[in-house]
Design a protein around this motif. Structure first.
Motif, PDB file in Angstrom:
ATOM      1  N   ILE A 253       0.829  -1.205   0.000  1.00 27.61           N
ATOM      2  CA  ILE A 253       0.000   0.000   0.000  1.00 27.61           C
ATOM      3  C   ILE A 253       0.864   1.256   0.000  1.00 27.61           C
ATOM      4  CG2 ILE A 253      -1.578   1.347   1.456  1.00 27.61           C
ATOM      5  CD1 ILE A 253      -2.957  -1.220   2.216  1.00 27.61           C
ATOM      6  N   LEU A 254       1.988   1.220   0.712  1.00 24.98           N
ATOM      7  CA  LEU A 254       2.896   2.373   0.751  1.00 24.98           C
ATOM      8  C   LEU A 254       3.424   2.677  -0.648  1.00 24.98           C
ATOM      9  CD1 LEU A 254       4.624   4.472   2.215  1.00 24.98           C
ATOM     10  CD2 LEU A 254       6.293   2.671   2.691  1.00 24.98           C
ATOM     11  N   GLY A 255       3.842   1.645  -1.380  1.00 23.56           N
ATOM     12  CA  GLY A 255       4.338   1.859  -2.738  1.00 23.56           C
ATOM     13  C   GLY A 255       3.265   2.377  -3.667  1.00 23.56           C
ATOM     14  N   ALA A 256       2.036   1.845  -3.560  1.00 27.63           N
ATOM     15  CA  ALA A 256       0.944   2.301  -4.415  1.00 27.63           C
ATOM     16  C   ALA A 256       0.639   3.775  -4.166  1.00 27.63           C
ATOM     17  CB  ALA A 256      -0.303   1.452  -4.160  1.00 27.63           C
ATOM     18  N   PHE A 257       0.668   4.181  -2.904  1.00 27.72           N
ATOM     19  CA  PHE A 257       0.392   5.583  -2.573  1.00 27.72           C
ATOM     20  C   PHE A 257       1.483   6.498  -3.128  1.00 27.72           C
ATOM     21  CE2 PHE A 257       0.169   9.291   0.263  1.00 27.72           C
ATOM     22  CZ  PHE A 257      -1.177   9.597   0.142  1.00 27.72           C
ATOM     23  N   LEU A 258       2.739   6.098  -2.969  1.00 23.56           N
ATOM     24  CA  LEU A 258       3.837   6.894  -3.526  1.00 23.56           C
ATOM     25  C   LEU A 258       3.750   6.956  -5.051  1.00 23.56           C
ATOM     26  CD1 LEU A 258       6.826   5.694  -1.322  1.00 23.56           C
ATOM     27  CD2 LEU A 258       5.668   7.898  -1.217  1.00 23.56           C
ATOM     28  N   GLY A 259       3.380   5.834  -5.678  1.00 18.07           N
ATOM     29  CA  GLY A 259       3.218   5.835  -7.131  1.00 18.07           C
ATOM     30  C   GLY A 259       2.139   6.804  -7.571  1.00 18.07           C
ATOM     31  N   GLY A 260       1.027   6.841  -6.837  1.00 21.74           N
ATOM     32  CA  GLY A 260      -0.038   7.781  -7.166  1.00 21.74           C
ATOM     33  C   GLY A 260       0.399   9.223  -7.007  1.00 21.74           C
ATOM     34  N   ILE A 261       1.165   9.510  -5.949  1.00 24.57           N
ATOM     35  CA  ILE A 261       1.674  10.874  -5.747  1.00 24.57           C
ATOM     36  C   ILE A 261       2.562  11.295  -6.910  1.00 24.57           C
ATOM     37  CG2 ILE A 261       3.191  12.291  -4.308  1.00 24.57           C
ATOM     38  CD1 ILE A 261       2.207  10.753  -1.889  1.00 24.57           C
ATOM     39  N   LEU A 262       3.450  10.411  -7.345  1.00 24.61           N
ATOM     40  CA  LEU A 262       4.348  10.732  -8.458  1.00 24.61           C
ATOM     41  C   LEU A 262       3.572  10.957  -9.747  1.00 24.61           C
ATOM     42  CD1 LEU A 262       7.314   8.261  -7.824  1.00 24.61           C
ATOM     43  CD2 LEU A 262       7.301  10.744  -7.510  1.00 24.61           C
ATOM     44  N   ILE A 263       2.531  10.156  -9.985  1.00 24.26           N
ATOM     45  CA  ILE A 263       1.716  10.333 -11.194  1.00 24.26           C
ATOM     46  C   ILE A 263       1.014  11.687 -11.164  1.00 24.26           C
ATOM     47  CG2 ILE A 263      -0.324   9.488 -12.429  1.00 24.26           C
ATOM     48  CD1 ILE A 263       0.537   6.659 -11.561  1.00 24.26           C
ATOM     49  N   GLY A 264       0.440  12.032 -10.000  1.00 21.38           N
ATOM     50  CA  GLY A 264      -0.259  13.300  -9.884  1.00 21.38           C
ATOM     51  C   GLY A 264       0.660  14.500 -10.025  1.00 21.38           C
ATOM     52  N   ARG A 265       1.908  14.352  -9.577  1.00 24.43           N
ATOM     53  CA  ARG A 265       2.837  15.491  -9.595  1.00 24.43           C
ATOM     54  C   ARG A 265       3.644  15.568 -10.888  1.00 24.43           C
ATOM     55  NH1 ARG A 265       5.490  19.116  -6.459  1.00 24.43           N
ATOM     56  NH2 ARG A 265       7.702  19.482  -6.897  1.00 24.43           N
ATOM     57  N   GLU A 266       4.138  14.431 -11.370  1.00 21.43           N
ATOM     58  CA  GLU A 266       5.058  14.424 -12.505  1.00 21.43           C
ATOM     59  C   GLU A 266       4.409  14.047 -13.830  1.00 21.43           C
ATOM     60  OE1 GLU A 266       8.087  15.452 -12.078  1.00 21.43           O
ATOM     61  OE2 GLU A 266       8.074  15.502  -9.876  1.00 21.43           O
ATOM     62  N   GLY A 267       3.218  13.427 -13.783  1.00 15.14           N
ATOM     63  CA  GLY A 267       2.619  12.908 -15.003  1.00 15.14           C
ATOM     64  C   GLY A 267       2.085  13.963 -15.952  1.00 15.14           C
ATOM     65  N   LYS A 268       1.633  15.096 -15.401  1.00 17.26           N
ATOM     66  CA  LYS A 268       1.041  16.158 -16.220  1.00 17.26           C
ATOM     67  C   LYS A 268      -0.081  15.601 -17.104  1.00 17.26           C
ATOM     68  CE  LYS A 268       4.357  18.773 -14.625  1.00 17.26           C
ATOM     69  NZ  LYS A 268       4.082  19.697 -13.502  1.00 17.26           N
ATOM     70  N   VAL A 269      -0.980  14.836 -16.473  1.00 16.39           N
ATOM     71  CA  VAL A 269      -2.035  14.145 -17.206  1.00 16.39           C
ATOM     72  C   VAL A 269      -3.326  14.950 -17.144  1.00 16.39           C
ATOM     73  CG1 VAL A 269      -3.249  11.961 -17.491  1.00 16.39           C
ATOM     74  CG2 VAL A 269      -0.975  11.988 -16.458  1.00 16.39           C
ATOM     75  N   GLU A 270      -4.075  14.963 -18.259  1.00 16.57           N
ATOM     76  CA  GLU A 270      -5.389  15.574 -18.248  1.00 16.57           C
ATOM     77  C   GLU A 270      -6.306  14.735 -17.355  1.00 16.57           C
ATOM     78  OE1 GLU A 270      -6.992  16.079 -22.123  1.00 16.57           O
ATOM     79  OE2 GLU A 270      -5.089  16.736 -22.988  1.00 16.57           O
ATOM     80  N   PRO A 271      -7.012  15.367 -16.415  1.00 10.72           N
ATOM     81  CA  PRO A 271      -7.863  14.596 -15.497  1.00 10.72           C
ATOM     82  C   PRO A 271      -8.853  13.691 -16.207  1.00 10.72           C
ATOM     83  CG  PRO A 271      -7.646  16.858 -14.737  1.00 10.72           C
ATOM     84  CD  PRO A 271      -6.992  16.801 -16.094  1.00 10.72           C
ATOM     85  N   ALA A 272      -9.382  14.131 -17.357  1.00  9.03           N
ATOM     86  CA  ALA A 272     -10.381  13.327 -18.069  1.00  9.03           C
ATOM     87  C   ALA A 272      -9.818  11.985 -18.511  1.00  9.03           C
ATOM     88  CB  ALA A 272     -10.897  14.100 -19.283  1.00  9.03           C
ATOM     89  N   LYS A 273      -8.520  11.931 -18.788  1.00  6.37           N
ATOM     90  CA  LYS A 273      -7.918  10.675 -19.241  1.00  6.37           C
ATOM     91  C   LYS A 273      -7.766   9.655 -18.115  1.00  6.37           C
ATOM     92  CE  LYS A 273      -5.331  12.238 -23.296  1.00  6.37           C
ATOM     93  NZ  LYS A 273      -4.004  12.258 -23.952  1.00  6.37           N
ATOM     94  N   LEU A 274      -7.783  10.127 -16.873  1.00  4.44           N
ATOM     95  CA  LEU A 274      -7.665   9.217 -15.740  1.00  4.44           C
ATOM     96  C   LEU A 274      -9.020   8.919 -15.097  1.00  4.44           C
ATOM     97  CD1 LEU A 274      -4.411  10.523 -14.030  1.00  4.44           C
ATOM     98  CD2 LEU A 274      -4.728   8.359 -15.233  1.00  4.44           C
ATOM     99  N   ALA A 275     -10.097   9.532 -15.640  1.00  3.73           N
ATOM    100  CA  ALA A 275     -11.432   9.272 -15.095  1.00  3.73           C
ATOM    101  C   ALA A 275     -11.815   7.794 -15.153  1.00  3.73           C
ATOM    102  CB  ALA A 275     -12.465  10.126 -15.823  1.00  3.73           C
ATOM    103  N   PRO A 276     -11.496   7.048 -16.253  1.00  2.00           N
ATOM    104  CA  PRO A 276     -11.831   5.609 -16.259  1.00  2.00           C
ATOM    105  C   PRO A 276     -11.157   4.834 -15.131  1.00  2.00           C
ATOM    106  CG  PRO A 276     -11.304   6.359 -18.475  1.00  2.00           C
ATOM    107  CD  PRO A 276     -10.935   7.475 -17.551  1.00  2.00           C
ATOM    108  N   LEU A 277      -9.936   5.221 -14.800  1.00  3.03           N
ATOM    109  CA  LEU A 277      -9.218   4.536 -13.724  1.00  3.03           C
ATOM    110  C   LEU A 277      -9.909   4.780 -12.387  1.00  3.03           C
ATOM    111  CD1 LEU A 277      -6.610   2.845 -13.330  1.00  3.03           C
ATOM    112  CD2 LEU A 277      -5.466   4.962 -12.686  1.00  3.03           C
ATOM    113  N   ARG A 278     -10.352   5.985 -12.179  1.00  2.20           N
ATOM    114  CA  ARG A 278     -11.048   6.332 -10.947  1.00  2.20           C
ATOM    115  C   ARG A 278     -12.365   5.562 -10.833  1.00  2.20           C
ATOM    116  NH1 ARG A 278     -14.479  10.015  -8.425  1.00  2.20           N
ATOM    117  NH2 ARG A 278     -13.605  11.076  -6.605  1.00  2.20           N
ATOM    118  N   THR A 279     -13.068   5.445 -11.948  1.00  2.00           N
ATOM    119  CA  THR A 279     -14.326   4.699 -11.953  1.00  2.00           C
ATOM    120  C   THR A 279     -14.094   3.232 -11.618  1.00  2.00           C
ATOM    121  OG1 THR A 279     -15.260   6.202 -13.606  1.00  2.00           O
ATOM    122  CG2 THR A 279     -16.311   4.041 -13.357  1.00  2.00           C
ATOM    123  N   LEU A 280     -13.070   2.640 -12.244  1.00  2.00           N
ATOM    124  CA  LEU A 280     -12.739   1.240 -11.972  1.00  2.00           C
ATOM    125  C   LEU A 280     -12.396   1.036 -10.499  1.00  2.00           C
ATOM    126  CD1 LEU A 280     -12.066  -1.646 -13.010  1.00  2.00           C
ATOM    127  CD2 LEU A 280      -9.738  -0.826 -13.433  1.00  2.00           C
TER     128      LEU A 280
END
Length: 417
Positions: A253-280
Motif C-alpha cells: 500500500i505504501l508503494g501504491a500511494f507513492l506511485g499515485g503521488i508521483l503520477i499526480g505530480r510528474e505525469g502532467k495528465v489531463e484529469p479526463a484521461k484518468l477518469a476511467p481509472l477512478r471509476t474502476l
C-alpha cells in the motif's frame, strides 16, 4: 464475485441514503455473508457459496488486493503536495500525537488483560507491543474512500487527515515488521535496521528514478488521445511501485500511494484521461475489496462475556487514545476545536488495515482467536464512527478560496455535474 459486487453496491447505496459513506455498507456485506452471520444461520449455503478451499479465497484476495492498491494509488494522485509542504509540521504533530498516545495506552492495557487472551508460549511483552501497534494504526483505504464519498478530499482538513494517515501507516507497518521479526527471531537490532534502511531506500528511489520513469512514461502515452492508454499506464506504474515496496518487505500500500503521488505530480495528465481509472477503482474493485475484508470477520466470539468486556475496554482505549493524541497535535499547531475533532475522527478509522495487522498476529501466534476478535471489533466500530463525527465537525469549519480551487480540480477528475 458477482454477488459480492452487487450486494456491495446495494448496501453502499443504502448506507449513503442513511447518511453514511458507502464503505460502511460494503464492509457489512462481508460480515453478513461471512462466518459472523451466514455461516451460523445457514452453514450449508455458506459452504456452497464459499467452498472451504484455500484457492477460492486466494482468488478473491487477489482481486481485492488489486482494488486496495488502485484505490490508494488514485488517492495519492489527489494529494496536494503544496499543502503538505506548508502544513507538514501540523501533519507530523497530529500524526505523532495520534500514534504515541494510543500506542502507550494499548501497551499498558495489554498487561492488564486476562492471561486467557494471551496464547501459550507468547511473551507478554511481545503481545503488549503488538496490541499497542494495532491500537495506533489508521486505515488509509477507509479514510480515502470516506473522504472521496463525502466529497471532503479537497478540504484542507481532508488533505491533512490523509497526510497524517500516511505517516501513521508508515509507522504502523514499520513497527509491525519489527514486532513480527522479534516474535520469530527474538530481540535484536537487525529488524529495526532493515526496516529503516528499506524506508530510506524507497524515499531515495521515488525522488530520483521514480520521478524520471513517471515523467517519461506519460510524455510518451500522452501522445495518444485514447484515455484507456493513459489509465493502463497509470495502473501499471501503481502496481510496479507496490511490487517494489513489497520486495523490500514493506507494505505494498505504501508503494501504491507513492506511485499515485508521483503520477499526480510528474505525469502532467489531463484529469479526463484518468477518469476511467477512478471509476474502476471506486465503483468496481474497491467495493469488492471491502466486502472481501468483511468475510474475514467472525464476531461470534464476542458472545463470551469476558471477551466482550475486554473488547469494550480496548475499544474505549483505542478511541480515546486516537482522539486525545490527534487533538493534542492539532492544538499545538493552532487549529481550532472543530478542526481537531475532524482530524481525530478521520484518523480514528482503523478499518481493514487493523484487521490485516490482527491476521498477522494470529498467524504468528502472537494473538489468540479471542484477542484477534477484539482487534476486529475495534476496526469495525471505529470505521463506523468516523463518518458522522467527521460530517458534523467539518460542517463547522469555514471553506477557503484554496479549497474552492481544489474542488474544481477534483470535479474535473470525477466529472461531477
Amino acid at each position: 464475485m458477482a454477488l459480492l459486487l452487487v450486494l456491495a453496491l446495494s448496501f453502499g447505496r443504502l448506507a449513503a441514503r442513511s447518511g453514511l459513506p458507502a464503505v460502511v455498507g460494503e464492509l457489512l456485506v462481508g460480515v453478513v455473508l461471512g462466518p459472523s452471520v451466514l455461516l451460523r444461520l445457514a452453514p450449508g449455503l455458506s459452504d456452497w457459496l464459499f467452498p472451504g478451499h484455500q484457492e477460492q479465497m486466494h482468488l478473491l484476495d487477489a482481486v481485492a488486493q488489486l482494488g486496495v492498491l488502485l484505490l490508494v494509488g488514485v488517492t495519492g494522485m489527489h494529494l496536494d503536495l503544496g499543502l503538505v509542504r506548508r502544513r507538514g509540521r501540523t501533519a507530523v504533530l497530529v500524526s505523532g500525537g495520534g500514534l504515541i498516545v494510543p500506542l502507550g495506552l494499548g501497551i499498558g492495557a495489554a498487561f492488564l488483560l486476562p492471561a486467557a487472551l494471551v496464547p501459550d508460549g507468547t511473551d507478554r511483552g511481545v503481545f503488549a507491543l503488538f496490541l499497542g501497534v494495532a491500537m495506533c494504526v489508521s486505515a488509509i483505504p477507509v479514510i480515502a474512500k470516506t473522504l472521496m464519498e463525502m466529497r471532503l478530499l479537497h478540504r484542507n482538513i481532508g488533505q491533512l487527515t490523509l497526510t497524517a494517515g500516511v505517516i501513521d501507516d508508515v509507522f504502523g507497518w514499520f513497527m509491525l515488521s519489527i514486532v513480527s521479526s522479534v516474535a520469530v527471531t527474538g530481540m535484536s537490532g537487525a529488524p529495526v535496521f532493515e526496516a529503516l534502511a528499506s524506508v530510506a531506500l524507497v524515499a531515495c528511489v521515488a525522488l530520483t528514478v521514480g520521478r524520471w520513469v513517471v515523467r517519461h512514461t506519460f510524455r510518451l502515452v500522452n501522445k495518444s488521445r485514447e484515455p484507456g492508454v493513459t489509465a493502463a499506464a497509470a495502473f501499471a506504474l501503481i502496481l510496479l511501485a507496490a511490487a517494489a515496496t513489497h520486495a523490500l518487505r514493506l507494505e505494498p500500500i505504501l508503494g501504491a500511494f507513492l506511485g499515485g503521488i508521483l503520477i499526480g505530480r510528474e505525469g502532467k495528465v489531463e484529469p479526463a484521461k484518468l477518469a476511467p481509472l477512478r471509476t474502476l477503482a471506486l465503483s468496481i474493485l474497491a467495493p469488492v475489496f471491502f466486502a472481501t475484508a468483511g468475510l474475514r470477520m467472525d464476531l461470534g466470539a464476542l458472545l463470551d462475556g469476558s471477551v466482550a468486556l475486554a473488547g469494550l475496554s480496548m475499544l474505549v482505549i483505542a478511541v480515546t487514545g486516537k482522539f486525545l493524541g490527534a487533538w493534542a497535535g492539532a492544538s499545538l499547531s493552532g487549529l481550532n476545536r472543530w478542526e481537531a475533532l475532524a482530524l481525530g475522527a478521520g484518523l480514528n478509522a482503523r478499518g481493514v488495515i487493523e484487521i490485516v495487522v490482527g491476521m498477522v498476529g494470529l498467524r504468528l501466534g502472537i494473538l489468540s482467536v479471542a484477542a484477534y476478535t477484539i482487534v476486529v471489533l475495534v476496526a469495525v466500530v471505529t470505521s463506523l464512527m468516523a463518518p458522522p463525527i467527521l460530517r458534523m465537525a467539518i460542517s463547522r469549519v469555514e471553506r477557503t478560496a484554496e479549497e474552492e480551487i481544489r474542488e474544481a480540480e477534483h470535479r474535473e477528475w470525477s466529472r461531477l455535474p
